[in-house]
Design an enzyme around this catalytic site. Sequence first.
Site, mmCIF file in Angstrom:
data_model
loop_
_atom_site.group_PDB
_atom_site.id
_atom_site.type_symbol
_atom_site.label_atom_id
_atom_site.label_comp_id
_atom_site.label_asym_id
_atom_site.label_seq_id
_atom_site.Cartn_x
_atom_site.Cartn_y
_atom_site.Cartn_z
ATOM 1 N N GLU A 139 0.837 -1.209 0.000
ATOM 2 C CA GLU A 139 0.000 0.000 0.000
ATOM 3 C C GLU A 139 0.872 1.260 0.000
ATOM 4 O OE1 GLU A 139 -3.174 0.282 2.976
ATOM 5 O OE2 GLU A 139 -2.972 2.466 2.834
ATOM 6 N N THR A 178 -3.621 2.949 5.502
ATOM 7 C CA THR A 178 -4.974 2.755 6.063
ATOM 8 C C THR A 178 -5.015 1.785 7.239
ATOM 9 O OG1 THR A 178 -5.344 0.956 4.496
ATOM 10 C CG2 THR A 178 -6.120 3.155 3.838
ATOM 11 N N CYS A 208 -8.570 3.458 8.006
ATOM 12 C CA CYS A 208 -9.939 3.181 7.565
ATOM 13 C C CYS A 208 -10.831 2.708 8.718
ATOM 14 C CB CYS A 208 -9.925 2.152 6.444
ATOM 15 S SG CYS A 208 -9.610 0.499 7.041
ATOM 16 N N SER A 236 0.268 -9.365 7.007
ATOM 17 C CA SER A 236 -0.940 -8.538 7.072
ATOM 18 C C SER A 236 -0.740 -7.437 8.114
ATOM 19 C CB SER A 236 -2.147 -9.409 7.440
ATOM 20 O OG SER A 236 -3.198 -8.611 7.931
ATOM 21 N N ASN A 238 -2.675 -4.946 9.189
ATOM 22 C CA ASN A 238 -3.737 -4.682 10.180
ATOM 23 C C ASN A 238 -3.825 -5.801 11.213
ATOM 24 O OD1 ASN A 238 -6.548 -6.188 9.801
ATOM 25 N ND2 ASN A 238 -5.543 -6.060 7.818
HETATM 26 S S1 SF4 Z 1 -8.515 -2.653 5.653
HETATM 27 FE FE1 SF4 Z 1 -10.153 -3.114 4.214
HETATM 28 S S2 SF4 Z 1 -11.524 -1.308 4.196
HETATM 29 FE FE2 SF4 Z 1 -9.561 -0.737 5.147
HETATM 30 S S3 SF4 Z 1 -8.423 0.147 3.447
HETATM 31 FE FE3 SF4 Z 1 -7.787 -2.006 3.624
HETATM 32 S S4 SF4 Z 1 -9.136 -3.105 2.227
HETATM 33 FE FE4 SF4 Z 1 -10.043 -1.074 2.539
#
Ligand code: SF4
EC number: 1.17.7.4
Length: 336
Positions: A139, A178, A208, A236, A238
Site C-alpha cells: 500500500e 490505512t 480506515c 498482514s 492490520n
Molecule cells: S482494511 Fe479493508 S476497508 Fe480498510 S483500506 Fe484495507 S481493504 Fe479497505
Amino acid sequence: MASSTAAKSQITIRLCGPRGFCAGVDRAIQIVVLALKEFGAPVYVRHEIVHNRYVVEGLEAKGAIFVEELGEIPPEHRKQPVVFSAHGVPKSVPADADQRNLFYLDATCPLVSKVHKQAMRHHRLGRHVVLIGHAGHPEVIGTMGQLPEGSVSLIETVEDADLYVPPDPDNLGYVTQTTLSVDDTAGVIKRLHERFPNLTAPAADSICYATTNRQEAVKQAAPGCDLFLIVGAPNSSNSKRLVEVALRAGAKKSVLVQRASEIDWEAIGDISTVGLSAGASAPEVIVNEIIEAFRERYDATVELADTVEENENFLVNRELRHVELTAADMAFVNGE
Ligand code: SF4
C-alpha cells in the site's frame, strides 16, 4: 471412567466483533471470482489479492494465477484479465499494463484510492507529502507511486518524525497508510505537528473504518485475557497491529495465527479467558476452525464482545456488475 468432556477445564472465549473481512477485502475477492466467471480461467492477479494464504489458495483452485509483475503473464494469455490487489498500485503499473496491451481490473480498495487522491491534492496545492506508513508494504509503494519521485517522504515512527528534515517546513501535508495503529499514528502526527505547526491534515482520516473498529473491539476485550489470538498472516499489517493492541490493552499474551494447526497447545498453559479476533483479510471459516479446536480441548463458552455494527459495502467494477454469483461463490467471497 470419567467422560473426556468432564475432564476438560472451563474457558471463556471472548469473540470480538467486528472482526475479519472488511468491505475492501470482500470486494477484491469478489472481483477475482466474478472475473473468473465472466472471462474464464486463467485470471491473473498481481500480488496476493489480500494477504491471506487460505484466500489465495482458494482462488488458485478456481483458476487464478498470482504473479508479482506483469511481465510474468505469458503473451498467449494477454487477453485474459489481470487484477490489481486491494492494496493499490503505483501509477506506473496501469501504465505498464496499457503498454503491454493487457486488460486489467483494479481491485484497489476505494478507501486506499481516497488516500491516493488526498496525497495528490496535497501535491497539487504545492505541498510536500509526508506519508506515515511501513516501508515496503504494497500500500505504501502504491501511495508513493501516485506522485513523482521526491514528492513524498515516508515516516514510520516518532523517532523518524524527530529526525525528519523537510524541503519546506511550512508547506507540508500528510496522509497515512490505512491499516496503522490508531494510537501510534496519533503519536507520530502529534510530534510532526509540534515540529511543523503548518502541517496540513488530509480532508478525512486515512486509517480506515475497518482498522479502527477492529482495534477498538480488541482494546475493549483484552483486559483480563490470558491469551489473545489474532487470525491473520504475518504480512498482514492490520492483523499485526491487532496483536500489539491486545498486548497494550492488557492481554497477558497475544499471538498471530493463520490456522488452528499453528496453535502451540503446549505453550498455552493455564488459561481461563481467551480473546479472539481476526484481521481484515482473515476469513471467518478459520475463526470457526479455531473455536472448534478449543472446544476439542476445553469446555469452552463463547462470549460475544461486539462494539459497532458495520454496514459498508463497495461496488465491484462496472464490467462485472451484471455477473451473478452462486450461493457457494458468495460463501467463499464472505470467507465462510
Ligand atoms: S482494511 Fe479493508 S476497508 Fe480498510 S483500506 Fe484495507 S481493504 Fe479497505
